[in-house]
Enzyme design. Structure first.
Site, PDB file in Angstrom:
ATOM      1  N   ASP A 262      37.140  -6.790  26.700  1.00  0.00           N
ATOM      2  CA  ASP A 262      36.338  -6.880  27.783  1.00  0.00           C
ATOM      3  C   ASP A 262      37.506  -6.888  29.009  1.00  0.00           C
ATOM      4  O   ASP A 262      37.238  -7.535  30.174  1.00  0.00           O
ATOM      5  CB  ASP A 262      35.528  -8.146  28.067  1.00  0.00           C
ATOM      6  CG  ASP A 262      34.391  -8.108  27.102  1.00  0.00           C
ATOM      7  OD1 ASP A 262      34.085  -7.326  26.366  1.00  0.00           O
ATOM      8  OD2 ASP A 262      33.546  -8.973  27.246  1.00  0.00           O
TER       9      ASP A 262
ATOM     10  N   LYS B  78      28.606  -3.847  24.115  1.00  0.00           N
ATOM     11  CA  LYS B  78      27.807  -4.918  23.848  1.00  0.00           C
ATOM     12  C   LYS B  78      27.202  -5.811  24.931  1.00  0.00           C
ATOM     13  O   LYS B  78      27.635  -5.354  26.081  1.00  0.00           O
ATOM     14  CB  LYS B  78      28.865  -6.127  23.325  1.00  0.00           C
ATOM     15  CG  LYS B  78      29.731  -6.575  24.043  1.00  0.00           C
ATOM     16  CD  LYS B  78      30.954  -7.428  23.385  1.00  0.00           C
ATOM     17  CE  LYS B  78      31.801  -8.235  24.440  1.00  0.00           C
ATOM     18  NZ  LYS B  78      31.218  -8.934  25.370  1.00  0.00           N
TER      19      LYS B  78
ATOM     20  N   CYS C 261      34.103 -14.780  25.559  1.00  0.00           N
ATOM     21  CA  CYS C 261      34.013 -13.556  24.593  1.00  0.00           C
ATOM     22  C   CYS C 261      35.113 -13.632  23.454  1.00  0.00           C
ATOM     23  O   CYS C 261      34.899 -13.293  22.621  1.00  0.00           O
ATOM     24  CB  CYS C 261      33.811 -12.166  25.493  1.00  0.00           C
ATOM     25  SG  CYS C 261      32.469 -12.030  26.138  1.00  0.00           S
TER      26      CYS C 261
HETATM   27  C1  VGL Z   1      32.072 -12.766  29.321  1.00  0.00           C
HETATM   28  C2  VGL Z   1      30.886 -14.111  30.683  1.00  0.00           C
HETATM   29  C3  VGL Z   1      29.919 -13.177  30.704  1.00  0.00           C
HETATM   30  C4  VGL Z   1      33.495 -12.242  28.667  1.00  0.00           C
HETATM   31  C5  VGL Z   1      31.132 -11.638  29.621  1.00  0.00           C
HETATM   32  O1  VGL Z   1      33.997 -11.291  28.502  1.00  0.00           O
HETATM   33  O2  VGL Z   1      34.109 -13.586  28.273  1.00  0.00           O
HETATM   34  N1  VGL Z   1      31.836 -13.702  30.124  1.00  0.00           N
HETATM   35  N2  VGL Z   1      29.987 -11.896  30.129  1.00  0.00           N
END
Ligand code: VGL
Ligand code: ZN
Length: 212
Positions: A13, A111, A156
């Site tokens: 991410d 995702k 994540c």
């Molecule tokens: C994430 C919060 C919401 C992450 C993704 O990538 O850690 N955290 N969505």
């Protein structure tokens, strides 16, 4: 430690909305990008994950009446932390950081793309049951040892590392290639949980490319 051809790097991410100034900004999140580029060059297999939410996603505080970001609520599959709206599909916020440069990345795994279920982990959605297919993908390609970097350490990255261990992978987290959100001690708790599960910490400079 020396890499083998079947070792894989999961880059979690590294997207604009998680960078300083983004919708769900992580302090210093952009500092890891050059390090991840360097790290990725050492791997034959690199997989990128991309958090990818529809409008009115279950993880958005705005989807629920009278809820604020960073509260935890109960949803049908269990607890769910609520966030500001982030990484909306096909927006600039969902794009990878412009300086992320991994041309040989072989798979982009999206995702969190279903409205009613979030997916912190790259392996299982938040019901802890629905697979993303990543474990099967890695197994089919002979990858048994995984290295993780990206955002966020305590969300994540952590949930991906823990699920990877449950799936029987050997797991290392590049501690200088991650940054945390850190809600109420969640960073400390994340390292404790990962360590207890057998996740090991490494630094980018300790990872040595395999002999070619
Ligand atoms: C994430 C919060 C919401 C992450 C993704 O990538 O850690 N955290 N969505
Ligand atoms: Zn998200």
């Amino acid at each position: 430690m020396q890499l083998q051809p079947t070792n894989a790097l999961l880059v979690i991410d590294v997207q604009n909305d998680f960078m300083p100034g983004g919708a769900l900004a992580i302090a210093d999140g952009d500092a890891i990008v050059p390090l991840i580029n360097t790290l990725a060059k050492k791997f034959d297999h690199v997989i990128l994950t991309q958090d990818w939410h529809p409008t009115q996603h279950i993880s958005f505080a705005t989807t629920h009446a009278n809820k604020q970001p960073f509260e935890t609520i109960q949803v049908p599959y269990g607890p769910q932390v609520l966030w500001p709206e982030h990484v909306l599909q096909n927006t600039e916020g969902a794009a990878f950081h412009p300086a992320l440069s991994i041309p040989h990345a072989e798979l982009i795994l999206r995702k969190g793309f279903r409205r009613h279920i979030d997916s912190n982990s790259a392996f299982l959605e938040n019901d802890h049951f629905t697979p993303t297919g990543l474990a099967g993908y890695l197994r089919e390609r002979g990858c048994r040892r995984l290295f993780l970097a990206g955002l966020a350490t305590d969300f994540c990255v952590q949930y991906s590392a823990l699920d990877a261990r449950r799936e029987g992978f050997e797991v290392f987290v590049a501690e200088d290639g991650v940054r945390a959100i850190d809600l109420e001690g969640s960073l400390t708790a994340a390292w404790e949980a990962m360590t207890a599960a057998g996740v090991r910490r490494v630094r980018e400079t300790d990872i040595v490319e395999r002999d070619t």
